[in-house]
Design an enzyme around this catalytic site. Structure first.
Site, PDB file in Angstrom:
ATOM      1  CG  HIS A   1       3.222   1.317  -1.635  1.00 26.56           C
ATOM      2  ND1 HIS A   1       4.483   0.787  -1.553  1.00 26.56           N
ATOM      3  CD2 HIS A   1       3.125   2.241  -0.665  1.00 26.56           C
ATOM      4  CE1 HIS A   1       5.124   1.375  -0.572  1.00 26.56           C
ATOM      5  NE2 HIS A   1       4.339   2.266  -0.017  1.00 26.56           N
TER       6      HIS A   1
ATOM      7  NE  ARG B   1       2.236   5.134   2.076  1.00 28.60           N
ATOM      8  CZ  ARG B   1       1.488   4.498   2.988  1.00 28.60           C
ATOM      9  NH1 ARG B   1       0.201   4.742   3.074  1.00 28.60           N
ATOM     10  NH2 ARG B   1       2.038   3.628   3.811  1.00 28.60           N
TER      11      ARG B   1
ATOM     12  NE  ARG C   1       6.156   9.081   2.591  1.00 27.58           N
ATOM     13  CZ  ARG C   1       5.910   7.776   2.582  1.00 27.58           C
ATOM     14  NH1 ARG C   1       6.194   7.038   3.649  1.00 27.58           N
ATOM     15  NH2 ARG C   1       5.362   7.204   1.535  1.00 27.58           N
TER      16      ARG C   1
ATOM     17  CD  GLU D   1      10.368   4.687   5.464  1.00 24.54           C
ATOM     18  OE1 GLU D   1       9.342   4.011   5.307  1.00 24.54           O
ATOM     19  OE2 GLU D   1      10.598   5.718   4.821  1.00 24.54           O
TER      20      GLU D   1
ATOM     21  CG  ASN E   1       4.022  -0.579   5.938  1.00 27.08           C
ATOM     22  OD1 ASN E   1       3.508  -1.160   6.875  1.00 27.08           O
ATOM     23  ND2 ASN E   1       3.443   0.422   5.312  1.00 27.08           N
ATOM     24  CG  ASP E   2       9.690   0.735   3.492  1.00 28.53           C
ATOM     25  OD1 ASP E   2       9.734  -0.207   2.692  1.00 28.53           O
ATOM     26  OD2 ASP E   2       9.219   1.849   3.213  1.00 28.53           O
TER      27      ASP E   2
ATOM     28  NE  ARG F   1       6.011  -1.939   1.675  1.00 31.76           N
ATOM     29  CZ  ARG F   1       5.925  -0.654   1.997  1.00 31.76           C
ATOM     30  NH1 ARG F   1       7.016   0.032   2.316  1.00 31.76           N
ATOM     31  NH2 ARG F   1       4.776  -0.043   2.028  1.00 31.76           N
TER      32      ARG F   1
ATOM     33  CB  CYS G   1       2.543   6.436   9.819  1.00 29.99           C
ATOM     34  SG  CYS G   1       4.189   6.575   9.123  1.00 29.99           S
TER      35      CYS G   1
END
Ligand code: PEP
Ligand code: MG
Length: 595
Positions: free
Chosen positions: A209, A316, A352, A454, A477-478, A488, A525
């Site tokens: 992140h 986020r 989210r 994810e 990503n996840d 990651r 996303c």
């Protein structure tokens, strides 16, 4: 607008040093380095209650263990350094490890906690001062250099004890380049792109992140640079090339010329991309692709509207919980969300619910999440929200109220099962009824409730999940992390993080097809959505909405406008049939080269 670097003399007489890491946020920048030293500012000082002394000793022991772990990680990174440098750095790190293993510092701190009831941070500071004084009295050059090591170890201990990662970067000179061992997403959230021109760190992976935050803010960044801190001092001239992953300390004439050339090319590209702002994201065969923005911070709204994003595909909300000790209440969350919804001027905003845990830690929530051996598999995201429904209720109420000011959608992170969606929906409806009873203004009708896909299990259960929710957002990503078992945020395995692995491609295809069958919208996303290299593949797999860092949107639009959806889906079908990611990559790159 990115701040221009400070005026600097043409060439530096000191030797140039080129080091390599992971380029995680594109752009090249030159400026003065600002090395983040682990400092001793505002060390808390208090008396520990007699009954708490054992717990305080444990806390100190944990900090020692954490420090040793960090040093070992740094040591592992030296493998990629040239032999001589690796030897020197290893020697230093070994010395630091030795200090942490029962040295005078550690024993002294333990004694101060037990006998003086000093809190651990203060005990470290006091013991350091005592050691430093003794060494100074001895007037010995060797010992003087040892005290520097001991101080560094002490600073690491204090940092780990206070977990006070957030750095105020507000006093930096404009155009500074931050150099640090590690920066957390929360640290990065505090960076003002007008002051911080770029950053480089020893630790950190490309999909973590901190990297995502850098891309969002459009700050060039290189992470995972082995040996970075050896040989760079605050004020040194430094080039950070977020595209190639190169960091150059004290650049010589050739490096400067190359820098000027690359910077000019970057500016020219930026200008060219600007001409796309007003043009539609429409493929060659006239299919419209929704290009939305991922936002991590409210101040990014201007970046999103500046590139004419179709909305926010992922907000986020973790930012509301970072860099603070208390939890934000419903009114505060509502006010923040309302600003963003209004700022997007009628374009939909996907809110989210919090996704903390794993590598994303928010200081205000640390007491809600116990230490876990495998945090990414632990109490993260929706799992935390469902375990602490009060947290979720407050968030949902704030979101529903913000929905009165513009179109919104609500998105749930890390969903793995239909029952989780049902439980959230029940809470969601209860919160809505309560707001209605109180006659509070809120979204009407209720916003769609969607789930992040994810986790591989969620992708494989996409048909069932599609029946329980209103839309999908694929978090690559996840999804990649969990599918391939690659952390990651860990630079040591970053080279294995492979968006084109056949399993990943098939899971995206599977999810897209399930959404299509259930006639619910599906977007991507994750960071893949912001890479023009993958645009044709995602379109070919049936994705029509992509959400990404605003700084990436125009480059993706440029690619969208050259894609033919029929040809892309044809090529995507070939790609999903492959058993090898090298072959998939070749098919994709070949397709991208042709058009
Ligand atoms: C993802 O996992 O791809 C995603 C978009 O969510 P985050 O990066 O916030 O975990
Ligand atoms: Mg995610």
């Amino acid at each position: 607008m990115r701040a221009e670097p400070l005026a600097v003399p043409d060439v530096d007489p000191r030797p140039e040093r080129v080091i390599r890491g992971l380029g995680v946020s594109t752009g090249i920048i030159l400026g003065p380095a600002h090395v983040i030293e682990s400092g001793f500012h505002n060390v808390p000082e208090y008396l520990v209650a007699p009954a708490e002394i054992d717990a305080e000793r444990m806390r100190f022991a944990d900090a020692v263990a954490k420090s040793i772990k960090q040093l070992k990680k740094l040591k592992a990174k030296t493998a990629s350094l040239p032999e001589e440098a690796a030897e020197e750095v290893n020697f230093l790190l070994d010395a630091h490890c030795a200090i942490l293993s029962g040295s005078r510092l550690v024993r002294g701190v333990e004694r101060r906690i037990a006998d003086e009831r000093a809190n651990a941070e203060y005990a470290v500071q006091a013991e350091l001062q005592a050691i430093a004084k003794q060494f100074a009295d001895m007037d010995d050059a060797y010992l003087a250099s040892r005290i520097q090591d001991i101080k560094e170890v002490g600073a690491r201990l204090i940092r780990n004890l206070t977990d006070r990662k957030f750095q105020a970067f507000s006093t930096l000179p404009e155009g500074s380049i931050i150099v640090a061992e590690e920066l957390t997403p929360a640290d990065t959230a505090l960076m003002d792109p007008k002051l911080v021109a770029g950053f480089a760190t020893t630790l950190g992976g490309a999909e973590g992140h901190t990297a995502i935050m850098a891309r969002s803010l459009g700050i060039p960044a290189v992470l995972g640079v082995a040996g970075l801190l050896q040989g760079v001092q605050s004020g040194d001239r430094i080039i950070v090339d977020g595209s190639t992953g190169r960091v150059i300390v004290n650049p010589g004439r050739e490096a400067m010329t190359d820098y000027e050339r690359r910077r000019a090319a970057q500016e020219a590209d930026r200008e060219q991309l600007k001409s796309l702002i007003k043009l539609p994201a429409r493929t060659r065969d006239l299919v419209d692709i929704g290009l939305q923005a991922n936002l991590e911070l409210p101040r990014e709204v201007d970046l999103a509207t500046g590139v004419a994003a179709d909305g926010v595909g992922l907000l986020r909300t973790e930012f509301m919980f970072m860099n603070r000790e208390d939890l934000p209440g419903e009114d505060e969350q509502y006010a923040l969300l309302k600003t963003i919804v209004e700022g997007m001027g009628g374009r939909p905003v996907t809110l989210r619910t919090i996704d903390v845990g794993g590598e994303k830690l928010a200081s205000s929530l640390t007491s809600h999440i116990a230490e876990s051996a495998n945090p990414a598999l632990g109490l993260r995201a929706i799992r935390l929200s469902l375990r602490e429904p009060k947290l979720l209720e407050v968030q949902l109420a704030a979101m529903l109220r913000a929905g009165a000011h513009g179109p919104t959608r609500i998105l749930l992170p890390m969903i793995t099962s239909v029952s989780e969606v049902r439980r959230v929906r029940a809470i969601f409806e209860r919160v809505a009824r309560r707001l209605k009873r109180r006659k509070v203004r809120m979204a009407n009708p209720l916003p769609p409730l969607g789930v992040m896909i994810e986790v591989p299990g969620a992708a494989l259960a996409a048909d069932a999940l599609a029946q329980a929710c209103d839309f999908f957002a694929i978090g690559t990503n996840d999804l990649i992390m969990y599918t391939l078992a690659i952390d990651r945020g860990d630079e040591q395995v970053a080279h294995l993080f492979d968006p084109l692995h056949p399993a990943v491609v098939r899971l995206i295809q599977f999810t897209a097809e399930a959404a299509l069958r259930a006639r619910i919208p599906v977007s991507v996303c994750g960071e893949m959505a912001g890479e023009p290299r993958y645009t044709a593949l995602l379109i070919g797999l049936g994705i029509r909405e992509l959400s990404m860092a605003p700084s990436k949107l125009l480059a993706v639009k440029r690619r969208v406008r050259t894609v033919d959806t029929i040809a892309a889906s044809h090529r995507a079908r070939m790609m999903v049939d492959q058993s090898d990611s090298g072959r998939i990559a070749a098919l994709l790159d070949d397709f991208n080269d042709v058009g």
